[in-house]
Design a protein around this motif. Structure first.
Motif, PDB file in Angstrom:
ATOM      1  N   LEU A 291     -82.468 -15.168  63.142  1.00  0.00           N
ATOM      2  CA  LEU A 291     -83.564 -15.603  64.308  1.00  0.00           C
ATOM      3  C   LEU A 291     -83.827 -14.884  65.441  1.00  0.00           C
ATOM      4  N   SER A 292     -82.757 -14.153  65.830  1.00  0.00           N
ATOM      5  CA  SER A 292     -82.771 -13.285  67.245  1.00  0.00           C
ATOM      6  C   SER A 292     -83.665 -11.839  66.928  1.00  0.00           C
ATOM      7  N   ARG A 293     -84.799 -11.665  68.019  1.00  0.00           N
ATOM      8  CA  ARG A 293     -85.281 -10.389  67.689  1.00  0.00           C
ATOM      9  C   ARG A 293     -84.970  -9.854  69.038  1.00  0.00           C
ATOM     10  N   ARG A 294     -84.624  -8.332  68.924  1.00  0.00           N
ATOM     11  CA  ARG A 294     -84.346  -7.590  70.216  1.00  0.00           C
ATOM     12  C   ARG A 294     -84.866  -6.222  70.008  1.00  0.00           C
ATOM     13  N   PRO A 295     -85.032  -5.520  70.873  1.00  0.00           N
ATOM     14  CA  PRO A 295     -85.564  -4.367  70.746  1.00  0.00           C
ATOM     15  C   PRO A 295     -84.766  -3.461  70.254  1.00  0.00           C
ATOM     16  N   VAL A 296     -85.027  -2.530  69.348  1.00  0.00           N
ATOM     17  CA  VAL A 296     -83.988  -1.737  68.255  1.00  0.00           C
ATOM     18  C   VAL A 296     -83.548  -0.398  69.042  1.00  0.00           C
ATOM     19  N   GLY A 297     -84.023  -0.310  69.969  1.00  0.00           N
ATOM     20  CA  GLY A 297     -83.378   1.103  70.789  1.00  0.00           C
ATOM     21  C   GLY A 297     -83.702   2.370  69.815  1.00  0.00           C
ATOM     22  N   SER A 298     -82.467   2.844  70.070  1.00  0.00           N
ATOM     23  CA  SER A 298     -82.390   4.260  69.439  1.00  0.00           C
ATOM     24  C   SER A 298     -82.208   4.168  67.900  1.00  0.00           C
ATOM     25  N   THR A 299     -82.018   2.991  67.438  1.00  0.00           N
ATOM     26  CA  THR A 299     -81.796   2.823  66.051  1.00  0.00           C
ATOM     27  C   THR A 299     -83.374   3.112  65.165  1.00  0.00           C
ATOM     28  N   VAL A 300     -84.313   3.184  65.956  1.00  0.00           N
ATOM     29  CA  VAL A 300     -85.654   3.302  65.429  1.00  0.00           C
ATOM     30  C   VAL A 300     -85.849   4.794  65.057  1.00  0.00           C
ATOM     31  N   LYS A 301     -84.923   6.036  65.448  1.00  0.00           N
ATOM     32  CA  LYS A 301     -84.949   7.230  65.440  1.00  0.00           C
ATOM     33  C   LYS A 301     -84.972   7.759  63.989  1.00  0.00           C
ATOM     34  N   PRO A 302     -84.031   7.013  63.089  1.00  0.00           N
ATOM     35  CA  PRO A 302     -84.259   7.436  61.643  1.00  0.00           C
ATOM     36  C   PRO A 302     -85.214   7.336  60.992  1.00  0.00           C
ATOM     37  N   PHE A 303     -85.852   6.102  61.456  1.00  0.00           N
ATOM     38  CA  PHE A 303     -87.289   5.894  60.776  1.00  0.00           C
ATOM     39  C   PHE A 303     -88.438   6.820  61.034  1.00  0.00           C
ATOM     40  N   LEU A 304     -88.365   7.256  62.529  1.00  0.00           N
ATOM     41  CA  LEU A 304     -89.320   8.061  62.842  1.00  0.00           C
ATOM     42  C   LEU A 304     -89.178   9.369  62.274  1.00  0.00           C
ATOM     43  N   TYR A 305     -88.020   9.902  62.053  1.00  0.00           N
ATOM     44  CA  TYR A 305     -87.809  11.161  61.332  1.00  0.00           C
ATOM     45  C   TYR A 305     -88.216  11.213  59.938  1.00  0.00           C
ATOM     46  N   ALA A 306     -88.007  10.023  59.373  1.00  0.00           N
ATOM     47  CA  ALA A 306     -88.181   9.974  58.138  1.00  0.00           C
ATOM     48  C   ALA A 306     -89.863   9.868  57.881  1.00  0.00           C
ATOM     49  N   ALA A 307     -90.596   9.107  58.803  1.00  0.00           N
ATOM     50  CA  ALA A 307     -91.990   9.284  58.862  1.00  0.00           C
ATOM     51  C   ALA A 307     -92.510  10.577  59.135  1.00  0.00           C
ATOM     52  N   ALA A 308     -91.881  11.364  59.907  1.00  0.00           N
ATOM     53  CA  ALA A 308     -92.279  12.735  60.182  1.00  0.00           C
ATOM     54  C   ALA A 308     -92.105  13.663  58.870  1.00  0.00           C
ATOM     55  N   GLN A 309     -91.021  13.473  58.196  1.00  0.00           N
ATOM     56  CA  GLN A 309     -90.827  14.353  57.121  1.00  0.00           C
ATOM     57  C   GLN A 309     -91.887  14.124  55.830  1.00  0.00           C
ATOM     58  N   VAL A 310     -91.646  12.757  55.806  1.00  0.00           N
ATOM     59  CA  VAL A 310     -93.111  12.175  54.685  1.00  0.00           C
ATOM     60  C   VAL A 310     -94.445  13.147  54.968  1.00  0.00           C
ATOM     61  N   LEU A 311     -94.806  13.185  56.170  1.00  0.00           N
ATOM     62  CA  LEU A 311     -96.077  13.900  56.759  1.00  0.00           C
ATOM     63  C   LEU A 311     -95.875  15.352  56.805  1.00  0.00           C
ATOM     64  N   GLY A 312     -94.666  15.939  56.368  1.00  0.00           N
ATOM     65  CA  GLY A 312     -94.475  17.361  56.054  1.00  0.00           C
ATOM     66  C   GLY A 312     -93.976  18.014  57.263  1.00  0.00           C
ATOM     67  N   VAL A 313     -93.365  17.351  58.373  1.00  0.00           N
ATOM     68  CA  VAL A 313     -92.675  18.024  59.459  1.00  0.00           C
ATOM     69  C   VAL A 313     -91.308  18.542  58.820  1.00  0.00           C
TER      70      VAL A 313
END
Length: 210
Positions: free
Chosen positions: A30-52
């Motif tokens: 039930l709790s929702r907190r800012p994910v902090g630096s755990t977002v970075k793998p998802f950011l870098y995954a999205a970047a790779q999907v787009l060809g970075v």
């Protein structure tokens, strides 16, 4: 604490609080907190999907942005300074370099990261550069299940607690239906797993020095 089986998304263990009788609030769900630096793998995954390319470098130098109200925003690293080095995404993840994360998101825009997080069960992430530093909010269950997508080779599914329920005669009343969907290419999922192993190795080195 949440433990999710990446292959099936069965929740194997969960601790949501110390005493349900006195505090009946399951923080794991039930709790929702800012994910902090755990977002970075998802950011870098999205970047790779787009060809970075994971080998492309981004400089760890100061950068400023002008906000909607005219205020300047200068993202900073945890240590507070900038070493001026060029980092690949793998190196930046291993050392959690905030400025590089912001520059990668500046390259691809927040939209692809928001869309990926939504597909992985983390909706309503802000569509601005603060997302690179983890301004999205998620429960421990949602975050664990999102990370399980990397372990499963890019497949996502809904986490579940009960596989089946039968009546007294053995007739099924409820059966969990697994419906995995392809969210990331297998190669991107494997690349992010390798990046996270590098980050784990870096953390071990830091702990040894301490």
């Amino acid at each position: 604490l949440v433990v999710v089986d990446p292959a099936t998304r069965a929740v194997r263990a969960m601790v949501g609080g110390e005493d349900f009788a006195t505090r009946p609030f399951n923080r794991a769900v039930l709790s929702r907190r800012p994910v902090g630096s755990t977002v970075k793998p998802f950011l870098y995954a999205a970047a790779q999907v787009l060809g970075v390319s994971p080998d492309e470098t981004f400089e760890n130098t100061a950068i400023s942005f002008r906000g909607a109200r005219g205020r300047a925003w200068t993202p900073r690293n945890y240590e507070g300074g900038y070493d001026g080095r060029a980092y690949t995404m793998s190196e930046a993840l291993a050392k959690s370099v905030n400025v590089v994360a912001v520059k990668v998101m500046q390259r691809i825009g927040p939209g692809p990261v928001v869309d990926l997080l939504t597909q992985l069960g983390i909706p309503n992430a802000p569509r601005d550069l603060s997302l690179a530093l983890g301004s999205a909010e998620a429960s421990p269950l949602a975050l664990a299940n999102a990370f399980a997508t990397f372990a499963s080779g890019g497949l996502h599914d809904t986490p579940f607690f009960i596989r089946r329920v039968r009546d007294g005669d053995g007739n099924p009343l409820l059966v969990h239906d697994e419906r995995p969907s392809r969210v990331l290419p297998p190669g991107v999922a494997a690349s992010v797993r390798a990046m996270m192993r590098q980050a784990q190795a870096q953390e071990r080195i830091l702990l040894t020095r301490r």
